[in-house]
Design a protein around this motif. Sequence first.
Motif, PDB file in Angstrom:
ATOM      1  N   LEU A   1       0.834  -1.207   0.000  1.00 36.92           N
ATOM      2  CA  LEU A   1       0.000   0.000   0.000  1.00 36.92           C
ATOM      3  C   LEU A   1       0.870   1.259   0.000  1.00 36.92           C
ATOM      4  O   LEU A   1       0.564   2.240  -0.688  1.00 36.92           O
ATOM      5  CB  LEU A   1      -0.923  -0.017   1.234  1.00 36.92           C
ATOM      6  N   ALA A   2       1.977   1.198   0.758  1.00 36.72           N
ATOM      7  CA  ALA A   2       2.877   2.356   0.836  1.00 36.72           C
ATOM      8  C   ALA A   2       3.449   2.694  -0.547  1.00 36.72           C
ATOM      9  O   ALA A   2       3.562   3.875  -0.908  1.00 36.72           O
ATOM     10  CB  ALA A   2       3.999   2.068   1.815  1.00 36.72           C
ATOM     11  N   GLU A   3       3.784   1.645  -1.312  1.00 40.77           N
ATOM     12  CA  GLU A   3       4.325   1.871  -2.666  1.00 40.77           C
ATOM     13  C   GLU A   3       3.255   2.477  -3.576  1.00 40.77           C
ATOM     14  O   GLU A   3       3.538   3.339  -4.400  1.00 40.77           O
ATOM     15  CB  GLU A   3       4.813   0.546  -3.265  1.00 40.77           C
ATOM     16  N   THR A   4       2.024   2.006  -3.407  1.00 32.56           N
ATOM     17  CA  THR A   4       0.921   2.508  -4.229  1.00 32.56           C
ATOM     18  C   THR A   4       0.623   3.965  -3.923  1.00 32.56           C
ATOM     19  O   THR A   4       0.259   4.730  -4.813  1.00 32.56           O
ATOM     20  CB  THR A   4      -0.346   1.654  -3.973  1.00 32.56           C
ATOM     21  N   LEU A   5       0.789   4.331  -2.646  1.00 26.54           N
ATOM     22  CA  LEU A   5       0.520   5.722  -2.259  1.00 26.54           C
ATOM     23  C   LEU A   5       1.515   6.678  -2.885  1.00 26.54           C
ATOM     24  O   LEU A   5       1.152   7.747  -3.357  1.00 26.54           O
ATOM     25  CB  LEU A   5       0.601   5.879  -0.743  1.00 26.54           C
ATOM     26  N   GLY A   6       2.773   6.270  -2.836  1.00 26.76           N
ATOM     27  CA  GLY A   6       3.829   7.087  -3.428  1.00 26.76           C
ATOM     28  C   GLY A   6       4.196   8.318  -2.619  1.00 26.76           C
ATOM     29  O   GLY A   6       5.019   9.126  -3.022  1.00 26.76           O
ATOM     30  N   GLU A   7       3.544   8.528  -1.481  1.00 28.28           N
ATOM     31  CA  GLU A   7       3.828   9.697  -0.640  1.00 28.28           C
ATOM     32  C   GLU A   7       3.818   9.280   0.825  1.00 28.28           C
ATOM     33  O   GLU A   7       3.270   8.236   1.172  1.00 28.28           O
ATOM     34  CB  GLU A   7       2.734  10.759  -0.832  1.00 28.28           C
ATOM     35  N   GLU A   8       4.343  10.140   1.678  1.00 30.14           N
ATOM     36  CA  GLU A   8       4.282   9.906   3.129  1.00 30.14           C
ATOM     37  C   GLU A   8       2.828  10.094   3.581  1.00 30.14           C
ATOM     38  O   GLU A   8       2.112  10.921   3.019  1.00 30.14           O
ATOM     39  CB  GLU A   8       5.162  10.936   3.846  1.00 30.14           C
TER      40      GLU A   8
ATOM     41  N   GLU B   1      -6.211   1.143 -13.124  1.00 32.66           N
ATOM     42  CA  GLU B   1      -6.128   1.160 -14.584  1.00 32.66           C
ATOM     43  C   GLU B   1      -5.852   2.573 -15.098  1.00 32.66           C
ATOM     44  O   GLU B   1      -5.102   2.746 -16.068  1.00 32.66           O
ATOM     45  CB  GLU B   1      -7.428   0.617 -15.193  1.00 32.66           C
ATOM     46  N   ILE B   2      -6.436   3.557 -14.435  1.00 33.47           N
ATOM     47  CA  ILE B   2      -6.186   4.959 -14.842  1.00 33.47           C
ATOM     48  C   ILE B   2      -4.692   5.241 -14.724  1.00 33.47           C
ATOM     49  O   ILE B   2      -4.074   5.785 -15.643  1.00 33.47           O
ATOM     50  CB  ILE B   2      -6.998   5.940 -13.969  1.00 33.47           C
ATOM     51  N   VAL B   3      -4.105   4.824 -13.586  1.00 26.78           N
ATOM     52  CA  VAL B   3      -2.677   5.068 -13.361  1.00 26.78           C
ATOM     53  C   VAL B   3      -1.836   4.345 -14.410  1.00 26.78           C
ATOM     54  O   VAL B   3      -0.911   4.926 -14.993  1.00 26.78           O
ATOM     55  CB  VAL B   3      -2.274   4.619 -11.931  1.00 26.78           C
ATOM     56  N   THR B   4      -2.173   3.074 -14.667  1.00 29.34           N
ATOM     57  CA  THR B   4      -1.414   2.293 -15.639  1.00 29.34           C
ATOM     58  C   THR B   4      -1.446   2.970 -17.025  1.00 29.34           C
ATOM     59  O   THR B   4      -0.419   3.082 -17.696  1.00 29.34           O
ATOM     60  CB  THR B   4      -2.000   0.862 -15.746  1.00 29.34           C
ATOM     61  N   ARG B   5      -2.632   3.444 -17.396  1.00 26.92           N
ATOM     62  CA  ARG B   5      -2.767   4.078 -18.709  1.00 26.92           C
ATOM     63  C   ARG B   5      -1.999   5.403 -18.758  1.00 26.92           C
ATOM     64  O   ARG B   5      -1.347   5.706 -19.761  1.00 26.92           O
ATOM     65  CB  ARG B   5      -4.236   4.297 -19.061  1.00 26.92           C
ATOM     66  N   LEU B   6      -2.058   6.149 -17.655  1.00 33.55           N
ATOM     67  CA  LEU B   6      -1.316   7.418 -17.607  1.00 33.55           C
ATOM     68  C   LEU B   6       0.190   7.163 -17.674  1.00 33.55           C
ATOM     69  O   LEU B   6       0.931   7.907 -18.319  1.00 33.55           O
ATOM     70  CB  LEU B   6      -1.674   8.203 -16.349  1.00 33.55           C
ATOM     71  N   GLN B   7       0.627   6.086 -17.018  1.00 29.53           N
ATOM     72  CA  GLN B   7       2.056   5.728 -17.060  1.00 29.53           C
ATOM     73  C   GLN B   7       2.471   5.374 -18.497  1.00 29.53           C
ATOM     74  O   GLN B   7       3.538   5.750 -18.952  1.00 29.53           O
ATOM     75  CB  GLN B   7       2.331   4.557 -16.120  1.00 29.53           C
ATOM     76  N   GLN B   8       1.589   4.671 -19.187  1.00 24.19           N
ATOM     77  CA  GLN B   8       1.890   4.298 -20.579  1.00 24.19           C
ATOM     78  C   GLN B   8       2.065   5.538 -21.469  1.00 24.19           C
ATOM     79  O   GLN B   8       2.836   5.530 -22.413  1.00 24.19           O
ATOM     80  CB  GLN B   8       0.756   3.435 -21.142  1.00 24.19           C
ATOM     81  N   PHE B   9       1.341   6.597 -21.104  1.00 24.84           N
ATOM     82  CA  PHE B   9       1.414   7.830 -21.906  1.00 24.84           C
ATOM     83  C   PHE B   9       2.579   8.738 -21.480  1.00 24.84           C
ATOM     84  O   PHE B   9       2.776   9.789 -22.065  1.00 24.84           O
ATOM     85  CB  PHE B   9       0.102   8.608 -21.806  1.00 24.84           C
TER      86      PHE B   9
ATOM     87  N   PHE C   1       3.416   9.510 -17.894  1.00 26.10           N
ATOM     88  CA  PHE C   1       3.425   9.931 -16.478  1.00 26.10           C
ATOM     89  C   PHE C   1       4.062   8.793 -15.661  1.00 26.10           C
ATOM     90  O   PHE C   1       3.399   8.136 -14.861  1.00 26.10           O
ATOM     91  CB  PHE C   1       1.993  10.191 -15.975  1.00 26.10           C
ATOM     92  N   TYR C   2       5.348   8.568 -15.892  1.00 24.34           N
ATOM     93  CA  TYR C   2       6.018   7.368 -15.361  1.00 24.34           C
ATOM     94  C   TYR C   2       6.010   7.274 -13.837  1.00 24.34           C
ATOM     95  O   TYR C   2       5.919   6.194 -13.273  1.00 24.34           O
ATOM     96  CB  TYR C   2       7.467   7.292 -15.873  1.00 24.34           C
ATOM     97  N   GLU C   3       6.154   8.421 -13.172  1.00 23.97           N
ATOM     98  CA  GLU C   3       6.304   8.369 -11.709  1.00 23.97           C
ATOM     99  C   GLU C   3       4.971   8.416 -10.964  1.00 23.97           C
ATOM    100  O   GLU C   3       4.936   8.495  -9.739  1.00 23.97           O
ATOM    101  CB  GLU C   3       7.194   9.525 -11.241  1.00 23.97           C
ATOM    102  N   LEU C   4       3.895   8.358 -11.688  1.00 25.67           N
ATOM    103  CA  LEU C   4       2.571   8.484 -11.079  1.00 25.67           C
ATOM    104  C   LEU C   4       2.169   7.226 -10.306  1.00 25.67           C
ATOM    105  O   LEU C   4       2.467   6.112 -10.714  1.00 25.67           O
ATOM    106  CB  LEU C   4       1.557   8.726 -12.197  1.00 25.67           C
ATOM    107  N   LYS C   5       1.534   7.436  -9.135  1.00 29.94           N
ATOM    108  CA  LYS C   5       1.057   6.321  -8.311  1.00 29.94           C
ATOM    109  C   LYS C   5      -0.449   6.479  -8.112  1.00 29.94           C
ATOM    110  O   LYS C   5      -0.988   7.579  -8.247  1.00 29.94           O
ATOM    111  CB  LYS C   5       1.750   6.339  -6.939  1.00 29.94           C
ATOM    112  N   GLU C   6      -1.084   5.383  -7.702  1.00 30.87           N
ATOM    113  CA  GLU C   6      -2.530   5.436  -7.475  1.00 30.87           C
ATOM    114  C   GLU C   6      -2.877   6.435  -6.367  1.00 30.87           C
ATOM    115  O   GLU C   6      -3.891   7.123  -6.429  1.00 30.87           O
ATOM    116  CB  GLU C   6      -3.056   4.043  -7.130  1.00 30.87           C
ATOM    117  N   GLY C   7      -1.987   6.495  -5.364  1.00 27.69           N
ATOM    118  CA  GLY C   7      -2.201   7.419  -4.250  1.00 27.69           C
ATOM    119  C   GLY C   7      -2.177   8.877  -4.679  1.00 27.69           C
ATOM    120  O   GLY C   7      -2.795   9.731  -4.043  1.00 27.69           O
TER     121      GLY C   7
END
Lengths: 227, 113
Positions: free
Chosen positions: A65-72, B29-37, B39-45
């Motif tokens: 979950l922490a990796e998915t968040l990407g932030e603190e 899926e939104i994040v995955t698609r954005l990364q493909q375009f 936005f490499y460093e983008l996360k779901e959070g």
Amino acid sequence: MNHEFWQLKQENGYGEKHLKEKDYKTLCSLMDALSIARIGEVQREFIRKDLIGMADEAEHHGETLAETLGEEPNQWCASVIAAGMRAPWWEGLLNVLYEMVQFSLFISVWEWVETAAYQRNIFVCDFVAWTILGALCSCFINYIYPHFATKPGTKGVAYFGIAFISFFVFDHWLTKLGGPILPVEQWAVVAITATLLCLLWLMRRVHQTREYHRQKIEEPNYARSKS
Amino acid sequence: MYDRSQLMRGTLEGCILQLLHEKVTYGYEIVTRLQQFGFYELKEGTIYPLLLRLEKKQMIHAEYKTSPFGPMRKYYSLTPKGETLRIEFSACWAEVSNTVNAILHKGETEDEP
């Protein structure tokens, strides 16, 4: 009065138990940060549900979950607040009042029992002093140091412990505080406090139900009957 | 070094609206698609608060549906208000990018004999 909000809380509690230890810890720190950030209780439960979903999704893809968040956690919560998720000011006030009176009721019942043995009257100053102490405990547990009681049920135990210890510490001081300002019968203090608590409970419940229906997100019926 | 994330953040909302215009989808899926375009460093959070804000402003609609592997997923779709915003964003972006491109490439055209 419906029970859907409580059902959501239960479902979240169930979902939390199935998370990996690491994800559970991340979720706890996020929920702590959200509770300090004055996000409404109903909104917090919906966010908790989304976070559990995120953690499940992350686990499915071999991430945490922490990796998915990407932030603190604190930084992430700041983004959530910036999204306009702050609760109205009176919701926080209602919660603190509720906990204060809850604490006061516990103490007034305790004193009722105790004074029956020692033949001492309860004074209004007792009630005020206990209420202030209750407010301080509430602020400590909920806002200043929320890590103090994060697991389900620990908050109640914490309150009970603080009340129990402080009762012995302050009781002597309260007895010496002076003569009766407005002497009230013990049963009257208990009755007033209990009525006040019922009223506040009802107000909170109405508010939570209203908020729940305002923020509710559609989901298939079979999913609700799952729990 | 130039902070790319600041520039990306401002345009993310419009990109999400565009993806939702194409199909009803969920956060991962939104994040995955954005990364493909790109936005490499983008996360779901990162996109979650953005989606919350759009949901609150009634630009998108959220609905829980079961996923193939079990847990419920929150699916997002565009509302009529969101569709209007998407069209406005597209027009605005075309204008801004044309202006920026014109400024950035001004020197190149002037240098040519």
